[in-house]
Motif scaffolding. Structure first.
Motif, PDB file in Angstrom:
ATOM      1  N   UNK A 130      42.969  50.348  46.104  1.00 47.20           N
ATOM      2  CA  UNK A 130      42.780  49.053  45.442  1.00 47.20           C
ATOM      3  C   UNK A 130      42.689  47.911  46.450  1.00 47.20           C
ATOM      4  N   UNK A 131      41.750  47.003  46.183  1.00 43.81           N
ATOM      5  CA  UNK A 131      41.540  45.873  47.071  1.00 43.81           C
ATOM      6  C   UNK A 131      42.380  44.677  46.613  1.00 43.81           C
ATOM      7  N   UNK A 132      43.167  44.153  47.537  1.00 38.64           N
ATOM      8  CA  UNK A 132      43.986  42.978  47.259  1.00 38.64           C
ATOM      9  C   UNK A 132      44.135  42.207  48.555  1.00 38.64           C
ATOM     10  N   UNK A 133      44.731  41.020  48.465  1.00 33.71           N
ATOM     11  CA  UNK A 133      44.917  40.216  49.672  1.00 33.71           C
ATOM     12  C   UNK A 133      45.805  40.951  50.678  1.00 33.71           C
ATOM     13  N   UNK A 134      46.844  41.620  50.172  1.00 34.21           N
ATOM     14  CA  UNK A 134      47.760  42.328  51.063  1.00 34.21           C
ATOM     15  C   UNK A 134      47.061  43.516  51.721  1.00 34.21           C
TER      16      UNK A 134
END
Length: 268
Positions: free
Chosen positions: A117-121
């Motif tokens: 999953x793509x996220x800022x973290x």
């Protein structure tokens, strides 16, 4: 954006030929203003070719992009380091390495899409990990050049390429600059990696080979920086620890369970 990378490669080849003529054979006079202008142009073209891989969602990254990023960082490190240290004579070696890495990246297939999953973290973790990897690979390269420069001090008949290297002190300062920034990037990558893994799995991840090798590399570089500050470590001990830490980091990032199982099998 393959054409941008190919354009940068052509500029690198031309600059490499120019630096060999001006620094190694003295067949032509140096032209610093033109040289730095072309280096900045190549850096910009190269960076623009990398940007789509790092900006798109999901991220696409593989061996080709890793090699290209390492080459780009090598040139960036030189240009920034040239502002503070005396790095004259490093250009021929630098351009050979950059051309080799970028040329190989152009021959390899593009990287695959990252499935997590793509996220800022997750993006922060991935980018700092790749930057740490590139910085430490460059630190390893500087460490090898330091060993060659040290040999130059004891052999008057050293090859012209070695005789033209920057002073050992300048290379040492560049080494610790790479290690210092790389250590900061690796620290962020390890911290965000823990947060990222918990976000995916909902629990603290098990201790795998990548974690073991990455933490071991972090401890190795932490010891080097602490030893430098408290005990004045430099020279051969600094290059040995740097190369050892880079081997651990490569096993952490590029290693597989097959590598670990092979090592354990041979050690048994």
């Amino acid at each position: 954006m393959t054409w941008l990378a190919a354009s940068a490669f052509v500029v690198y080849l031309g600059l490499g030929w120019h630096f060999c003529r001006t620094r190694l054979s003295a067949a032509a006079p140096p032209r610093p203003m033109l040289e730095h202008g072309l280096l900045l142009l190549a850096l910009a073209l190269h960076g623009l070719s990398l940007w789509p891989h790092l900006a798109q969602s999901p991220l696409h990254f593989g061996a080709a992009e890793a090699l290209s990023l390492t080459a780009w960082l090598a040139l960036l490190i030189y240009l920034l380091g040239h502002l503070a240290y005396r790095l004259e004579g490093l250009q021929p070696v630098l351009l050979v390495i950059v051309c080799a890495l970028l040329g190989l990246s152009l021959l390899l297939p593009p990287g695959h899409a990252l499935t997590y999953p793509q996220s800022a973290v997750s993006r922060l973790h991935f980018l700092t990990a790749m930057l740490a990897y590139g910085l430490f690979v460059n630190a390893a390269g500087v460490a090898i050049l330091m060993r060659l420069a040290d040999r130059r001090l004891h052999h008057a008949d050293a090859h012209v390429l070695i005789r033209q290297l920057p002073p050992l002190l300048a290379l040492e300062r560049l080494l610790f600059a790479c290690v210092g920034v790389g250590f900061a990037m690796l620290s962020i990558a390890l911290i965000t990696g823990t947060v990222f893994a918990e976000h995916i799995y909902g629990r603290t991840p098990g201790i795998g080979h990548k974690i073991v090798f990455s933490v071991a590399a972090w401890l190795c570089f932490a010891a080097l920086l602490l030893g430098r500050h408290l005990l004045g470590w430099r020279g051969r001990i600094a290059t040995r620890i740097t190369l050892g830490g880079c081997v651990l980091l490569l096993l952490g990032y590029a290693g597989t369970r097959f590598v670990l199982e092979t090592l354990l099998r041979h050690g048994a």
